[in-house]
Motif scaffolding. Structure first.
Motif, PDB file in Angstrom:
ATOM      1  N   ASP A  25      39.838  39.464  34.575  1.00  0.00           N
ATOM      2  CA  ASP A  25      40.287  40.111  33.342  1.00  0.00           C
ATOM      3  C   ASP A  25      41.438  41.085  33.578  1.00  0.00           C
ATOM      4  O   ASP A  25      42.171  41.416  32.646  1.00  0.00           O
ATOM      5  CB  ASP A  25      39.132  40.752  32.560  1.00  0.00           C
ATOM      6  CG  ASP A  25      38.348  41.809  33.271  1.00  0.00           C
ATOM      7  OD1 ASP A  25      37.136  41.620  33.463  1.00  0.00           O
ATOM      8  OD2 ASP A  25      38.951  42.839  33.604  1.00  0.00           O
ATOM      9  N   VAL A  26      41.650  41.533  34.831  1.00  0.00           N
ATOM     10  CA  VAL A  26      42.864  42.306  35.137  1.00  0.00           C
ATOM     11  C   VAL A  26      44.098  41.455  34.867  1.00  0.00           C
ATOM     12  O   VAL A  26      45.049  41.885  34.198  1.00  0.00           O
ATOM     13  CB  VAL A  26      42.852  42.800  36.593  1.00  0.00           C
ATOM     14  CG1 VAL A  26      44.229  43.329  36.998  1.00  0.00           C
ATOM     15  CG2 VAL A  26      41.809  43.893  36.780  1.00  0.00           C
ATOM     16  N   GLY A  27      44.082  40.211  35.390  1.00  0.00           N
ATOM     17  CA  GLY A  27      45.215  39.323  35.154  1.00  0.00           C
ATOM     18  C   GLY A  27      45.382  38.977  33.692  1.00  0.00           C
ATOM     19  O   GLY A  27      46.495  38.999  33.148  1.00  0.00           O
ATOM     20  N   PHE A  28      44.272  38.669  33.034  1.00  0.00           N
ATOM     21  CA  PHE A  28      44.303  38.317  31.613  1.00  0.00           C
ATOM     22  C   PHE A  28      44.891  39.463  30.786  1.00  0.00           C
ATOM     23  O   PHE A  28      45.790  39.270  29.959  1.00  0.00           O
ATOM     24  CB  PHE A  28      42.883  38.006  31.156  1.00  0.00           C
ATOM     25  CG  PHE A  28      42.771  37.476  29.754  1.00  0.00           C
ATOM     26  CD1 PHE A  28      42.609  36.130  29.534  1.00  0.00           C
ATOM     27  CD2 PHE A  28      42.795  38.336  28.656  1.00  0.00           C
ATOM     28  CE1 PHE A  28      42.476  35.628  28.235  1.00  0.00           C
ATOM     29  CE2 PHE A  28      42.680  37.850  27.370  1.00  0.00           C
ATOM     30  CZ  PHE A  28      42.517  36.486  27.154  1.00  0.00           C
ATOM     31  N   LYS A  29      44.393  40.663  31.010  1.00  0.00           N
ATOM     32  CA  LYS A  29      44.795  41.798  30.184  1.00  0.00           C
ATOM     33  C   LYS A  29      46.239  42.226  30.453  1.00  0.00           C
ATOM     34  O   LYS A  29      46.930  42.695  29.543  1.00  0.00           O
ATOM     35  CB  LYS A  29      43.844  42.968  30.431  1.00  0.00           C
ATOM     36  CG  LYS A  29      43.981  44.110  29.436  1.00  0.00           C
ATOM     37  CD  LYS A  29      42.862  45.111  29.643  1.00  0.00           C
ATOM     38  CE  LYS A  29      42.951  46.262  28.667  1.00  0.00           C
ATOM     39  NZ  LYS A  29      41.833  47.218  28.848  1.00  0.00           N
ATOM     40  N   ALA A  30      46.705  42.066  31.702  1.00  0.00           N
ATOM     41  CA  ALA A  30      48.091  42.416  32.014  1.00  0.00           C
ATOM     42  C   ALA A  30      49.061  41.602  31.175  1.00  0.00           C
ATOM     43  O   ALA A  30      50.102  42.105  30.737  1.00  0.00           O
ATOM     44  CB  ALA A  30      48.362  42.201  33.505  1.00  0.00           C
TER      45      ALA A  30
END
Length: 324
Positions: free
Chosen positions: A68-73
């Protein structure tokens, strides 16, 4: 296996697959000094950029997973594209990674990036990777297109406009609070924080329905509405009790004993939209997209926001998330 074991080019090989969703627009993708892509005649380009820093914007294992770090970025950037009424087309990104980071964790972060890019058919054109000694830093630049002269700005609000928002407000801040508290349940709030949905389709409808001003709610409704008021040189009057809130947020506020309006006005990272438009146009929009709520009106005034509740009005300062 750690990043230091495979090096920069091994890392690129590990993540470069499945990065193009509209190959017809890309001349040169990952693998050269720069990307080359085509643009659409009669449309203008929109460019945005945003950075997330580990232990400032996210805490892996407590408030976030690597996916979700990648998704949210990416989501935060696509939300900015939506706030212009545009269609997202491409991203490039830069990551600063600690050498001791596990390769599987990096691949998982990029899986989150690819998942949201696939959902919105956004090409990943390339980027850069460097070493970080103090945690991960991820910077995404996103590009989009909008019909020439149609970009929606913060500065177009007019006296007599309806002020409206999409869906419910404050869920992301509530979700963050739940995660920091280590509380079980409240899955919808957690999802709102970890996997926000950029409002691309609504942004496009707002172009069609003659929206006057538009902003995405990244730093809190108080901050974003003040940005519209200041840029437009008008007064926004928000009726507090008309701002839509979810049952989950109401339940968490009651359980935790916290003021629900702090989440709503000061929390941020909802990535919903706040906008103003003529009343008749708003009614037409609502017929096409019911998940919008009128929360106030625009009137002549000195570029500020007033909050109406309990029979009175008071100034709503632009408080919310700030980096400094």
């Amino acid at each position: 296996m750690k990043i230091s074991d495979i090096g920069e080019f091994g890392f690129i090989d590990a993540i470069k697959a499945d990065t193009l969703y509209h190959k017809e627009n890309v001349v040169v993708g990952i693998g050269d000094d720069g990307a080359v892509y085509t643009t659409t005649p009669g449309w203008q380009q929109v460019a945005v950029i945003d950075t997330m820093v580990q232990n400032s914007h996210f805490i892996v294992g407590q408030t976030a997973t690597w996916h979700d770090v990648g998704f949210k970025a990416v989501a935060s950037n696509l939300s900015d594209i939506a706030a212009m009424g545009a269609v997202p087309t491409h991203i490039v990104l830069s990551t600063a990674l600690a050498p001791q980071m596990e390769v599987d964790d990096v691949v998982e972060m990029y899986r989150g990036i690819k998942d949201i890019c696939r959902a919105y058919e956004v090409n990943i054109l390339g980027g850069d990777t460097v070493m970080s000694k103090e945690g991960v830093v991820i910077t995404v630049a996103a590009f989009g297109e909008i019909e020439a002269g149609k970009a929606l700005l913060r500065s177009g609000a007019q006296a007599g406009d309806v002020i409206a928002v999409s869906h419910t407000i404050g869920d992301s801040a509530g979700g963050l609070d739940v995660l920091l508290a280590g509380q079980d349940g409240y899955e919808a709030l957690k999802k709102a924080h970890q996997y926000p949905e950029p409002q691309i389709s609504l942004g496009r409808l707002l172009v069609q329905h003659h929206c006057h001003s538009l902003n995405d709610i990244s730093d809190g409704l108080a901050s974003e509405s003040n940005e519209i008021a200041k840029a437009s040189g008008v007064e926004l009057v928000i009726d507090r009790d008309k701002v839509p809130t979810s049952d989950g947020l109401k339940a968490w506020a009651a359980s935790s004993g916290k003021d629900i309006w702090k989440f709503v006005f000061n929390g941020g990272e909802d990535y919903e939209l706040v906008f103003t438009m003529a009343p008749a146009d708003f009614q037409a929009l609502q017929a096409d997209y019911p998940a919008v709520t009128a929360i106030g009106t625009v009137r002549p005034g000195p570029g500020r926001v007033l909050l109406r509740h309990d029979g009175g009005e008071q100034v709503l300062p632009p408080t919310g998330w700030t980096h400094f």
